[in-house]
Design a protein around this motif. Structure first.
Motif, mmCIF file in Angstrom:
data_model
loop_
_atom_site.group_PDB
_atom_site.id
_atom_site.type_symbol
_atom_site.label_atom_id
_atom_site.label_comp_id
_atom_site.label_asym_id
_atom_site.label_seq_id
_atom_site.Cartn_x
_atom_site.Cartn_y
_atom_site.Cartn_z
ATOM 1 N N MET A 181 17.015 -37.127 -34.603
ATOM 2 C CA MET A 181 16.385 -35.851 -34.253
ATOM 3 C C MET A 181 17.426 -34.834 -33.777
ATOM 4 N N LEU A 182 18.401 -35.290 -33.001
ATOM 5 C CA LEU A 182 19.463 -34.384 -32.560
ATOM 6 C C LEU A 182 20.275 -33.887 -33.751
ATOM 7 N N TRP A 183 20.609 -34.780 -34.659
ATOM 8 C CA TRP A 183 21.387 -34.406 -35.845
ATOM 9 C C TRP A 183 20.628 -33.383 -36.693
ATOM 10 N N GLN B 11 21.062 -26.609 -28.657
ATOM 11 C CA GLN B 11 21.224 -28.022 -28.318
ATOM 12 C C GLN B 11 20.314 -28.465 -27.176
ATOM 13 N N ILE B 12 20.216 -27.660 -26.157
ATOM 14 C CA ILE B 12 19.399 -28.033 -24.992
ATOM 15 C C ILE B 12 17.923 -28.086 -25.377
ATOM 16 N N LEU B 13 17.448 -27.112 -26.123
ATOM 17 C CA LEU B 13 16.056 -27.092 -26.560
ATOM 18 C C LEU B 13 15.750 -28.309 -27.443
ATOM 19 N N GLU C 226 13.246 -33.470 -28.243
ATOM 20 C CA GLU C 226 13.475 -34.853 -28.672
ATOM 21 C C GLU C 226 13.097 -35.817 -27.560
ATOM 22 N N ASN C 227 13.439 -35.485 -26.315
ATOM 23 C CA ASN C 227 13.097 -36.349 -25.185
ATOM 24 C C ASN C 227 11.595 -36.503 -25.017
#
Length: 142
Positions: free
Chosen positions: A99-101, A111-113, A118-119
């Motif tokens: 999901m980050l990728w 990135q933070i959003l 994702e969390n």
């Protein structure tokens, strides 16, 4: 008013406990990572891996005892339960990386959003994995 609050607490007691111990798990993860960073010259990936392992072990123990109240029947059943718990966490760790990728590399999002969104997905999946597959008393009773 107090009886309504008690009913709400009783209804959501498991979710409240899950949230509380989830915050505690996050604190363990960050504290171990920070301690390793300050006290060793190890690579951050090693530090993060150790912190992840110890925080997931902490999470397993607290979820077993305080969230899902899963009784210990034997060393074998506890081991199987722990392997299932860790397996779910490994699966969601891999999902987190994907999901980050996708969010950061492919979609070029903040990135933070992406990390926050994702969390939320990972936390929900971990809860249901634990509730339905790991600490499922009905399944274990059969």
């Amino acid at each position: 008013m107090i009886s309504q609050m008690k009913k709400l607490y009783d209804k959501y007691q498991e979710l409240i406990a899950y949230a509380f111990w989830g915050v505690a798990t996050t604190i363990v993860n960050v504290a171990v990572f920070a301690a390793l960073h300050l006290c060793t010259s190890w690579n951050y990936i090693i530090n993060a891996s150790i912190a992840w392992f110890l925080s997931v072990l902490f999470s397993y123990l607290t979820n077993k005892a305080y969230v899902f109240h899963s009784p210990s029947k034997s060393l074998r059943s506890d081991f199987i339960e722990m392997v299932s718990f860790f397996g779910g966490r490994i699966a969601t760790l891999l999902l987190e990386f994907v999901m980050l990728w996708i969010g950061i590399t492919l979609m070029h999002q903040n990135q933070i959003l992406v990390k926050i969104l994702e969390n939320l997905v990972v936390i929900a999946i971990n809860y249901f994995w634990s509730k339905l597959l790991v600490f499922n008393h009905k399944k274990q009773a059969k």
